[in-house]
Write a protein that holds these residues in place. Sequence first.
Motif, mmCIF file in Angstrom:
data_model
loop_
_atom_site.group_PDB
_atom_site.id
_atom_site.type_symbol
_atom_site.label_atom_id
_atom_site.label_comp_id
_atom_site.label_asym_id
_atom_site.label_seq_id
_atom_site.Cartn_x
_atom_site.Cartn_y
_atom_site.Cartn_z
ATOM 1 N N VAL A 31 24.959 38.375 38.482
ATOM 2 C CA VAL A 31 25.889 38.401 39.605
ATOM 3 C C VAL A 31 25.239 39.151 40.761
ATOM 4 O O VAL A 31 24.654 40.213 40.580
ATOM 5 N N GLU A 32 25.347 38.581 41.949
ATOM 6 C CA GLU A 32 24.829 39.242 43.150
ATOM 7 C C GLU A 32 25.744 38.897 44.312
ATOM 8 O O GLU A 32 25.697 37.784 44.845
ATOM 9 N N GLY A 33 26.617 39.826 44.681
ATOM 10 C CA GLY A 33 27.581 39.549 45.742
ATOM 11 C C GLY A 33 28.510 38.417 45.347
ATOM 12 O O GLY A 33 29.119 38.447 44.275
ATOM 13 N N ASN A 34 28.602 37.405 46.188
ATOM 14 C CA ASN A 34 29.464 36.257 45.898
ATOM 15 C C ASN A 34 28.747 35.142 45.143
ATOM 16 O O ASN A 34 29.304 34.050 44.981
ATOM 17 N N TYR A 35 27.533 35.419 44.694
ATOM 18 C CA TYR A 35 26.767 34.414 43.964
ATOM 19 C C TYR A 35 26.651 34.778 42.488
ATOM 20 O O TYR A 35 26.560 35.962 42.125
ATOM 21 N N VAL A 36 26.639 33.745 41.658
ATOM 22 C CA VAL A 36 26.379 33.913 40.230
ATOM 23 C C VAL A 36 25.267 32.952 39.843
ATOM 24 O O VAL A 36 25.017 31.954 40.531
ATOM 25 N N TRP A 37 24.609 33.255 38.739
ATOM 26 C CA TRP A 37 23.559 32.385 38.228
ATOM 27 C C TRP A 37 24.045 31.727 36.940
ATOM 28 O O TRP A 37 24.468 32.413 35.999
ATOM 29 N N VAL A 38 23.998 30.412 36.910
ATOM 30 C CA VAL A 38 24.397 29.641 35.732
ATOM 31 C C VAL A 38 23.263 28.673 35.410
ATOM 32 O O VAL A 38 22.874 27.861 36.267
ATOM 33 N N GLY A 39 22.738 28.758 34.200
ATOM 34 C CA GLY A 39 21.624 27.887 33.832
ATOM 35 C C GLY A 39 20.436 28.051 34.740
ATOM 36 O O GLY A 39 19.698 27.093 35.016
ATOM 37 N N GLY A 40 20.245 29.281 35.232
ATOM 38 C CA GLY A 40 19.119 29.552 36.112
ATOM 39 C C GLY A 40 19.341 29.157 37.553
ATOM 40 O O GLY A 40 18.454 29.351 38.398
ATOM 41 N N LYS A 41 20.525 28.610 37.867
ATOM 42 C CA LYS A 41 20.807 28.128 39.217
ATOM 43 C C LYS A 41 21.760 29.069 39.936
ATOM 44 O O LYS A 41 22.753 29.526 39.373
ATOM 45 N N LYS A 42 21.481 29.334 41.203
ATOM 46 C CA LYS A 42 22.321 30.188 42.031
ATOM 47 C C LYS A 42 23.513 29.385 42.549
ATOM 48 O O LYS A 42 23.347 28.330 43.168
ATOM 49 N N ILE A 43 24.734 29.883 42.295
ATOM 50 C CA ILE A 43 25.949 29.151 42.647
ATOM 51 C C ILE A 43 26.908 30.083 43.384
ATOM 52 O O ILE A 43 27.086 31.247 43.000
ATOM 53 N N LEU A 44 27.532 29.573 44.433
ATOM 54 C CA LEU A 44 28.500 30.345 45.210
ATOM 55 C C LEU A 44 29.831 30.391 44.475
ATOM 56 O O LEU A 44 30.421 29.361 44.170
ATOM 57 N N MET A 45 30.327 31.592 44.214
ATOM 58 C CA MET A 45 31.575 31.760 43.469
ATOM 59 C C MET A 45 32.788 31.585 44.381
ATOM 60 O O MET A 45 32.963 32.301 45.354
ATOM 61 N N VAL A 46 33.630 30.608 44.031
ATOM 62 C CA VAL A 46 34.889 30.396 44.749
ATOM 63 C C VAL A 46 36.003 30.251 43.714
ATOM 64 O O VAL A 46 37.020 29.611 43.960
ATOM 65 N N GLY A 47 35.802 30.865 42.554
ATOM 66 C CA GLY A 47 36.797 30.739 41.500
ATOM 67 C C GLY A 47 37.173 32.071 40.885
ATOM 68 O O GLY A 47 37.824 32.129 39.848
ATOM 69 N N SER A 48 36.796 33.163 41.535
ATOM 70 C CA SER A 48 37.051 34.492 40.996
ATOM 71 C C SER A 48 38.302 35.084 41.633
ATOM 72 O O SER A 48 38.709 34.681 42.729
ATOM 73 N N ASN A 49 38.906 36.062 40.943
ATOM 74 C CA ASN A 49 40.037 36.805 41.513
ATOM 75 C C ASN A 49 39.569 38.080 42.199
ATOM 76 O O ASN A 49 40.344 39.021 42.376
ATOM 77 N N ASN A 50 38.328 38.099 42.604
ATOM 78 C CA ASN A 50 37.700 39.240 43.267
ATOM 79 C C ASN A 50 38.093 39.242 44.752
ATOM 80 O O ASN A 50 37.254 39.149 45.646
ATOM 81 N N TYR A 51 39.382 39.346 45.017
ATOM 82 C CA TYR A 51 39.917 39.110 46.359
ATOM 83 C C TYR A 51 39.312 40.006 47.440
ATOM 84 O O TYR A 51 39.069 39.559 48.555
ATOM 85 N N LEU A 52 39.075 41.262 47.125
ATOM 86 C CA LEU A 52 38.582 42.188 48.142
ATOM 87 C C LEU A 52 37.064 42.352 48.114
ATOM 88 O O LEU A 52 36.501 43.135 48.881
ATOM 89 N N GLY A 53 36.403 41.615 47.221
ATOM 90 C CA GLY A 53 34.944 41.644 47.177
ATOM 91 C C GLY A 53 34.371 42.929 46.626
ATOM 92 O O GLY A 53 33.320 43.405 47.067
ATOM 93 N N LEU A 54 35.018 43.495 45.606
ATOM 94 C CA LEU A 54 34.622 44.813 45.114
ATOM 95 C C LEU A 54 33.856 44.816 43.801
ATOM 96 O O LEU A 54 33.308 45.847 43.414
ATOM 97 N N PHE A 55 33.803 43.670 43.086
ATOM 98 C CA PHE A 55 33.232 43.769 41.736
ATOM 99 C C PHE A 55 31.725 43.991 41.722
ATOM 100 O O PHE A 55 31.151 44.342 40.698
#
Length: 393
Positions: A31-55
């Motif tokens: 995990v890096e900011g709003n991005y996650v890595w799945v299968g080695g690929k960088k993907i923009l997360m738009v499915g998290s409940n991280n509403y305030l961007g704190l995780f």
Amino acid sequence: MDIFKKCYDFTRAEEAKEAGLYPYFTEIEKVEGNYVWVGGKKILMVGSNNYLGLFDDQKIKDATVEAVQKYGSSTCGSRFLNGTYSLHVEVEEKLAKFMGKEEALTMSTGFQTNLGAVSAIAGRNDVIIIDRMVHASIMDAVRLSFAQVVKYKHNDMEDLEEKIKKIPDDKGKIIIVDGVFSMEGDMSNLPEIVKIAKKYDSRLMVDDAHGVGVMGKNGRGTCEHFGVIDEVDLIMTTFSKSFASLGGYVCGDSKIIQYIKHAARSLIFSASITPASMASANKALDVIQNEPWRRERLWEITRTMNKKLTDMGYHTGNTETPIIPVFIRDVEKTFMLWHFLRDFGIFTNPVIAPAVPPEDALIRTSFTATHTDENLEFILKGFYEGGKAIGII
């Protein structure tokens, strides 16, 4: 009959995996900011409940590390016995003050909080009245309570009143609703529910897991948004959304909280929240109170994305929150769009029955205060190209 027959006969998951359309239990490698890595690929997360961007916020991580150094990795015990640390007490006092209630009680998960609080306060001579669309944790809690359960049509105040007025006066009554409904993003009509509760001498509990931190001038949630905090008897919230942690709490009058504290089985017979989770929630509470720009940015994003997705031809229902459901209303096309977006580089959540009615299959998006304008344009591009390719828009 073998009790495990249903397990061996369950093939839907394997069939979906073979078709390349299985979206669940995705392994996130980094995990890096709003991005996650799945299968080695960088993907923009738009499915998290991280509403305030704190995780992934450094302040939260630093507080977590400090707590582990001071208290260790776990309490190794329940709150009832050896698992109450000074940190638990400190955070509960801060939460009660923040929410404008006399006392707060934390539990190890949000699910356990509802399970423990509801099953503790409602018994065989009581009636629980719930919206049909309440969270699964409330559904399970009312089953464990031994109380009679009455369901009313989603956000239908006439049906609520019709149901509650039939309950005998000698029954204890409590209405339990979600402040924000987690799949569709709409809110309970709390002002009307408060009126009905008072009219029929009923107590009221609000599960505001998706509201606190996001809704209200000060982030106190849906009850603050509608100006009814003082009229709601119990407010429950999880730490796994805006608080970027794990756990939950319920707050209300001290007498009620003390009773729950000594009767809730999910509290008494479960280990208390770890110091790390408690510390991260504590620091997140400070951020909620001291960094209002996060809510302001989140609402700017919410208004923009809801309008642009709607203008594109998608239906987003009655959402009033950063949860923006994109209704596809076709299970196969829902999974096709999810798959397209994943390949495009966007992480969303496909939602089908029983999480929503069978006719309401949707792609659930949820936005974060730290999404950039560039992120938003990328998301819109993915939805436009995917919708056109599949023939949805």
